[in-house]
Design an enzyme around this catalytic site. Structure first.
Site, PDB file in Angstrom:
ATOM      1  N   THR A   1       0.902  -1.255  -0.121  1.00 44.66           N
ATOM      2  CA  THR A   1      -0.118   0.031  -0.047  1.00 44.66           C
ATOM      3  C   THR A   1       0.906   1.230  -0.010  1.00 44.66           C
ATOM      4  O   THR A   1       2.048   1.259   0.708  1.00 44.66           O
ATOM      5  CB  THR A   1      -0.760  -0.098   1.197  1.00 44.66           C
ATOM      6  OG1 THR A   1      -1.625  -1.004   1.183  1.00 44.66           O
ATOM      7  CG2 THR A   1      -1.829   1.164   1.309  1.00 44.66           C
TER       8      THR A   1
ATOM      9  N   SER B   1       2.048   5.149  -2.237  1.00 44.24           N
ATOM     10  CA  SER B   1       2.506   5.695  -3.327  1.00 44.24           C
ATOM     11  C   SER B   1       3.496   4.877  -4.138  1.00 44.24           C
ATOM     12  O   SER B   1       3.521   4.813  -5.386  1.00 44.24           O
ATOM     13  CB  SER B   1       2.832   7.346  -3.216  1.00 44.24           C
ATOM     14  OG  SER B   1       3.958   7.183  -2.447  1.00 44.24           O
ATOM     15  N   THR B   2       4.415   4.352  -3.452  1.00 50.39           N
ATOM     16  CA  THR B   2       5.543   3.622  -4.014  1.00 50.39           C
ATOM     17  C   THR B   2       5.087   2.167  -4.683  1.00 50.39           C
ATOM     18  O   THR B   2       5.304   1.875  -5.645  1.00 50.39           O
ATOM     19  CB  THR B   2       6.967   3.211  -3.218  1.00 50.39           C
ATOM     20  OG1 THR B   2       7.136   4.751  -2.606  1.00 50.39           O
ATOM     21  CG2 THR B   2       7.822   2.618  -4.056  1.00 50.39           C
TER      22      THR B   2
ATOM     23  N   ASP C   1       6.428  -3.914  -1.407  1.00 49.14           N
ATOM     24  CA  ASP C   1       5.774  -2.739  -0.861  1.00 49.14           C
ATOM     25  C   ASP C   1       7.053  -1.645  -0.433  1.00 49.14           C
ATOM     26  O   ASP C   1       7.989  -2.005  -0.363  1.00 49.14           O
ATOM     27  CB  ASP C   1       5.123  -3.123   0.468  1.00 49.14           C
ATOM     28  CG  ASP C   1       4.509  -2.384   1.004  1.00 49.14           C
ATOM     29  OD1 ASP C   1       3.876  -1.140   0.607  1.00 49.14           O
ATOM     30  OD2 ASP C   1       3.545  -2.391   2.138  1.00 49.14           O
TER      31      ASP C   1
ATOM     32  N   LYS D   1       6.950   1.200   8.790  1.00 46.18           N
ATOM     33  CA  LYS D   1       5.733   1.131   7.917  1.00 46.18           C
ATOM     34  C   LYS D   1       4.191   1.601   8.513  1.00 46.18           C
ATOM     35  O   LYS D   1       4.489   1.445   9.706  1.00 46.18           O
ATOM     36  CB  LYS D   1       5.790  -0.040   7.049  1.00 46.18           C
ATOM     37  CG  LYS D   1       6.878  -0.457   6.218  1.00 46.18           C
ATOM     38  CD  LYS D   1       6.859  -1.765   5.530  1.00 46.18           C
ATOM     39  CE  LYS D   1       5.433  -2.269   4.863  1.00 46.18           C
ATOM     40  NZ  LYS D   1       5.081  -1.175   3.952  1.00 46.18           N
ATOM     41  N   GLY D   2       3.669   1.979   7.625  1.00 45.66           N
ATOM     42  CA  GLY D   2       2.146   2.175   8.314  1.00 45.66           C
ATOM     43  C   GLY D   2       1.808   3.565   8.671  1.00 45.66           C
ATOM     44  O   GLY D   2       0.650   3.703   9.040  1.00 45.66           O
TER      45      GLY D   2
ATOM     46  N   GLY E   1       0.474   5.472   6.579  1.00 46.01           N
ATOM     47  CA  GLY E   1      -0.517   5.533   5.877  1.00 46.01           C
ATOM     48  C   GLY E   1      -1.876   4.806   6.401  1.00 46.01           C
ATOM     49  O   GLY E   1      -3.151   4.736   6.244  1.00 46.01           O
TER      50      GLY E   1
ATOM     51  N   GLU F   1      -0.547  -5.131   6.414  1.00 48.31           N
ATOM     52  CA  GLU F   1       0.902  -5.319   5.773  1.00 48.31           C
ATOM     53  C   GLU F   1       1.917  -6.245   6.244  1.00 48.31           C
ATOM     54  O   GLU F   1       2.532  -7.073   5.926  1.00 48.31           O
ATOM     55  CB  GLU F   1       1.627  -3.745   5.718  1.00 48.31           C
ATOM     56  CG  GLU F   1       0.945  -2.733   4.628  1.00 48.31           C
ATOM     57  CD  GLU F   1       1.541  -1.394   4.823  1.00 48.31           C
ATOM     58  OE1 GLU F   1       1.359  -0.786   3.958  1.00 48.31           O
ATOM     59  OE2 GLU F   1       2.104  -1.051   5.974  1.00 48.31           O
TER      60      GLU F   1
ATOM     61  N   LYS G   1      14.643   7.728   2.114  1.00 42.99           N
ATOM     62  CA  LYS G   1      13.863   6.852   3.136  1.00 42.99           C
ATOM     63  C   LYS G   1      14.992   6.129   4.197  1.00 42.99           C
ATOM     64  O   LYS G   1      14.801   5.702   5.191  1.00 42.99           O
ATOM     65  CB  LYS G   1      13.009   5.702   2.674  1.00 42.99           C
ATOM     66  CG  LYS G   1      11.895   6.278   1.883  1.00 42.99           C
ATOM     67  CD  LYS G   1      11.129   7.049   2.446  1.00 42.99           C
ATOM     68  CE  LYS G   1       9.916   7.625   1.425  1.00 42.99           C
ATOM     69  NZ  LYS G   1       8.869   8.720   2.248  1.00 42.99           N
TER      70      LYS G   1
END
Length: 260
Positions: A42, A44-45, A101, A114-115, A117, A123, A141
């Site tokens: 999930t 944009s990448t 991902d 992560k997460g 979003g 995930e 990143k």
């Protein structure tokens, strides 16, 4: 950091951040083989990887490929580009061969945040169930420690969420520069107050902030967080990434693997 290999920059020279994401995503899709069941990330990448997979499926280059989406947003996107989808329980028999991902942060040991979003629970469930996990990022990143560039999310149940927030704050009592808050969503039309952000699982998100990143044993911190009643999961993905693909500002791509 794990072992790395780099490719030559494209002729176009310096790329935008979104173009860098696309370069890394397309490189990750090169790991996909016909017949694979994939974990579909999930963000944009990851969206660039979905678009590329859709193109290859329509061209007949990846017969038998299906995906397990990590969010409702990914489910909608994957369906729109023609990727066959499976629920996690149906995929367990075929085994998820590969997950692709993005990540919010990557440290020198290839641990991740992560997460941000809000999809961290699904995930982690899906990407933890697979044989390989390929992470795609641009070089912004890469961090010396997790928590350097923004929030580390923690998914909590709505019941007693302020109480759970207080327990999380207590866990880091005395840590200089630490603060935590419940994530909110923009106020609905006609409403004055913001409401808590709600995940696809109907939970809330606590955002933890560290002034200069997390210092200490990450696995111990992970365990102590998960022992708090009311905490469902957190956004530190420790020891999960098998490969990290990094698109650099000059257009080169580095592929890093976890040390055995």
């Amino acid at each position: 950091m794990g072992s790395a290999a780099a490719t030559s920059p494209p002729p176009s020279g310096k790329l935008t951040q979104d173009e860098l994401k696309r370069v890394a995503a397309h490189r990750a899709v090169e790991f996909v083989e016909p017949g694979m069941t994939l974990g579909l990330g999930t963000g944009s990448t990851a969206a660039h990887a979905l678009d590329r997979l859709g193109d290859l499926l329509r061209a007949g280059a990846l017969p038998g490929v299906a995906g397990v989406p990590t969010s409702l947003k990914t489910e909608a996107h994957a369906s729109a580009v023609g990727i066959p989808l499976l629920p996690l329980d149906a995929a367990s028999g075929a085994r998820i061969a590969l997950s692709i991902d993005g990540a919010d942060e990557v440290d020198p040991d290839l641990n991740l945040v992560k997460g941000r979003g809000g999809s961290l629970l699904r995930e982690k469930m899906i990407e933890g169930a697979g044989d390989r996990f390929v992470v795609i990022v641009d070089e912004s990143k890469l961090v010396p420690r997790l928590g350097c560039t923004g929030a580390i999310p923690v998914e909590v149940i709505p019941f007693g969420a302020p109480h759970t927030l207080g327990l999380i704050r207590n866990l880091f009592d005395g840590v200089s520069g630490f603060h935590a808050r419940l994530r909110t969503a923009p106020a609905a039309k006609g409403e004055d107050l913001e409401a808590p952000f709600v995940t696809d699982n109907g939970n809330y998100i606590v955002e933890m902030f560290f002034e200069d990143g997390i210092r200490g044993d990450l696995r111990d911190i992970s365990d102590r967080l998960l022992r708090i009643t009311g905490v469902v999961e957190h956004g530190m993905f420790l020891g999960m990434a098998t490969t990290v693909i990094v698109a650099n500002k000059d257009g080169t791509v580095a592929v890093m693997g976890r040390k055995k």
